[in-house]
Design an enzyme around this catalytic site. Structure first.
Site, PDB file in Angstrom:
ATOM      1  N   ARG A 183      94.180 -84.005  39.530  1.00  0.00           N
ATOM      2  CA  ARG A 183      93.627 -82.690  39.193  1.00  0.00           C
ATOM      3  C   ARG A 183      92.383 -82.389  40.024  1.00  0.00           C
ATOM      4  NH1 ARG A 183      91.850 -80.551  33.211  1.00  0.00           N
ATOM      5  NH2 ARG A 183      90.057 -81.912  33.376  1.00  0.00           N
ATOM      6  N   ARG A 201      97.050 -73.711  33.919  1.00  0.00           N
ATOM      7  CA  ARG A 201      96.394 -75.018  33.935  1.00  0.00           C
ATOM      8  C   ARG A 201      95.022 -74.886  33.296  1.00  0.00           C
ATOM      9  NH1 ARG A 201      98.408 -79.057  37.531  1.00  0.00           N
ATOM     10  NH2 ARG A 201      96.494 -80.229  37.225  1.00  0.00           N
ATOM     11  N   LEU A 252      91.113 -75.777  33.434  1.00  0.00           N
ATOM     12  CA  LEU A 252      90.131 -76.145  34.451  1.00  0.00           C
ATOM     13  C   LEU A 252      89.097 -77.095  33.837  1.00  0.00           C
ATOM     14  CD1 LEU A 252      89.740 -72.569  35.935  1.00  0.00           C
ATOM     15  CD2 LEU A 252      90.888 -74.519  37.018  1.00  0.00           C
ATOM     16  N   ASN A 286      89.191 -65.326  31.168  1.00  0.00           N
ATOM     17  CA  ASN A 286      90.615 -65.573  30.931  1.00  0.00           C
ATOM     18  C   ASN A 286      91.144 -64.506  29.989  1.00  0.00           C
ATOM     19  OD1 ASN A 286      93.137 -67.010  30.922  1.00  0.00           O
ATOM     20  ND2 ASN A 286      92.609 -67.810  28.898  1.00  0.00           N
ATOM     21  N   HIS A 309      94.123 -63.947  27.070  1.00  0.00           N
ATOM     22  CA  HIS A 309      95.034 -64.722  26.223  1.00  0.00           C
ATOM     23  C   HIS A 309      95.805 -63.761  25.316  1.00  0.00           C
ATOM     24  CE1 HIS A 309      96.541 -68.176  24.090  1.00  0.00           C
ATOM     25  NE2 HIS A 309      96.262 -67.553  22.963  1.00  0.00           N
ATOM     26  N   ASP A 362      85.238 -71.679  28.795  1.00  0.00           N
ATOM     27  CA  ASP A 362      84.405 -72.878  28.681  1.00  0.00           C
ATOM     28  C   ASP A 362      85.331 -74.089  28.795  1.00  0.00           C
ATOM     29  OD1 ASP A 362      85.655 -73.117  26.249  1.00  0.00           O
ATOM     30  OD2 ASP A 362      83.864 -72.690  25.052  1.00  0.00           O
ATOM     31  N   GLU A 375      96.784 -55.818  27.312  1.00  0.00           N
ATOM     32  CA  GLU A 375      96.102 -56.703  28.269  1.00  0.00           C
ATOM     33  C   GLU A 375      95.694 -55.918  29.506  1.00  0.00           C
ATOM     34  OE1 GLU A 375      97.972 -60.493  29.137  1.00  0.00           O
ATOM     35  OE2 GLU A 375      99.019 -60.474  27.227  1.00  0.00           O
TER      36      GLU A 375
HETATM   37  C1  GRF Z   1      99.772 -62.877  29.926  1.00  0.00           C
HETATM   38  O1  GRF Z   1     100.393 -62.679  28.685  1.00  0.00           O
HETATM   39  C2  GRF Z   1      98.430 -63.543  29.742  1.00  0.00           C
HETATM   40  O2  GRF Z   1      97.788 -63.164  28.566  1.00  0.00           O
HETATM   41  C3  GRF Z   1      98.807 -64.993  29.669  1.00  0.00           C
HETATM   42  O3  GRF Z   1      99.840 -65.140  30.606  1.00  0.00           O
HETATM   43  C4  GRF Z   1     100.505 -63.900  30.776  1.00  0.00           C
HETATM   44  C5  GRF Z   1     100.432 -63.564  32.226  1.00  0.00           C
HETATM   45  O4  GRF Z   1     101.165 -62.421  32.550  1.00  0.00           O
HETATM   46  N1  GRF Z   1      97.652 -65.833  29.909  1.00  0.00           N
HETATM   47  P1  GRF Z   1     101.079 -61.816  33.995  1.00  0.00           P
HETATM   48  O5  GRF Z   1     101.378 -62.945  34.994  1.00  0.00           O
HETATM   49  O6  GRF Z   1      99.702 -61.251  34.189  1.00  0.00           O
HETATM   50  O7  GRF Z   1     102.132 -60.760  34.032  1.00  0.00           O
END
Ligand code: GRF
Length: 221
Positions: free
Chosen positions: A68, A94, A96, A110, A112, A144, A177
């Site tokens: 890694r 992954r 970090l 990030n 999520h 974090d 998102e």
């Molecule tokens: C998204 O749902 C994001 O929240 C998660 O992985 C997915 C990535 O989608 N971490 P994309 O590659 O941006 O279309």
């Protein structure tokens, strides 16, 4: 951070969040621009998106690194070479290491696909469906050393509807998102957020900050 902040986006897959950031950063008044796309997966469609947008892309193929630390050093080298100031993980599969985060030195964000702290880790949408929650959503947070544990910058909620499967819920969440990640990047690039403990606040307008963080759509131009 002065001028337009140089953003690196770390991807592993489709890259729709990358695309949302590319699209929003085309506006000249957006305070950040994508200067590097990094993928640990040579087959990621996100690389094609970078190519179409004429953004430099680097593949750090994890198959070529036994350790890694070696993969992370290759990531750091590319980030330095492209003078990346702010790093966005967007579907990067992954974790970090703390050493990577301190060596990079700048903010790392990030996204999520769940309302953290519920359902961290893999298959967040499946976890939400199996748990039976009626509302899910997405979270942009500072990274974090933990898995999806960093301070929360912004969240958006969506309903979980009867008959939803993983794909339909994921698609509904993904639309949110694409709305909140550009907003979080804007706030970080403008240094508009501060931390009190682990609580992220919008600076300057304390009486508005709670409302603003819960209603990000109201602030999107
Ligand atoms: C998204 O749902 C994001 O929240 C998660 O992985 C997915 C990535 O989608 N971490 P994309 O590659 O941006 O279309």
């Amino acid at each position: 951070m002065s001028g337009r902040v140089r953003v690196g986006v770390l991807v592993s897959g489709n890259g729709t969040n990358l695309q949302a950031l590319i699209d929003v950063s085309r506006a000249p008044d957006y305070p950040a621009r994508i200067t590097l796309v990094l993928s640990n997966n040579p087959a990621a469609y996100a690389l094609e998106r970078a190519r179409q947008a004429q953004i430099p892309a680097v593949v750090v193929d994890q198959a070529r690194f036994a350790l890694r630390e070696q993969l992370e050093q290759a990531l750091l080298d590319a980030l330095r070479e492209h003078e990346v100031q702010l790093l966005c993980l967007a579907g990067f599969m992954r974790i970090l290491s703390p050493g990577f985060l301190s060596s990079f030195g700048g903010p790392v964000l990030n996204i999520h696909p769940a309302l953290l702290p519920s359902f961290p880790g893999l298959h967040a949408q499946r976890q939400a469906l199996e748990h039976g929650v009626k509302i899910s959503g997405c979270t942009v947070h500072l990274v974090d050393a933990g898995t999806d544990t960093g301070p929360i910058i912004v969240q958006a909620a969506v309903p979980v509807l009867p008959g939803d499967d993983e794909a339909s819920l994921a698609a509904r969440i993904l639309r949110e998102e694409h709305r909140i990640y550009p907003l979080a990047v804007r706030w970080v690039a403008e240094e508009a957020i501060g931390l009190r403990g682990r609580v992220v606040q919008l600076k300057g307008v304390p009486e508005l900050s709670d409302h603003a963080l819960r209603n990000p759509g109201k602030l999107v131009p």
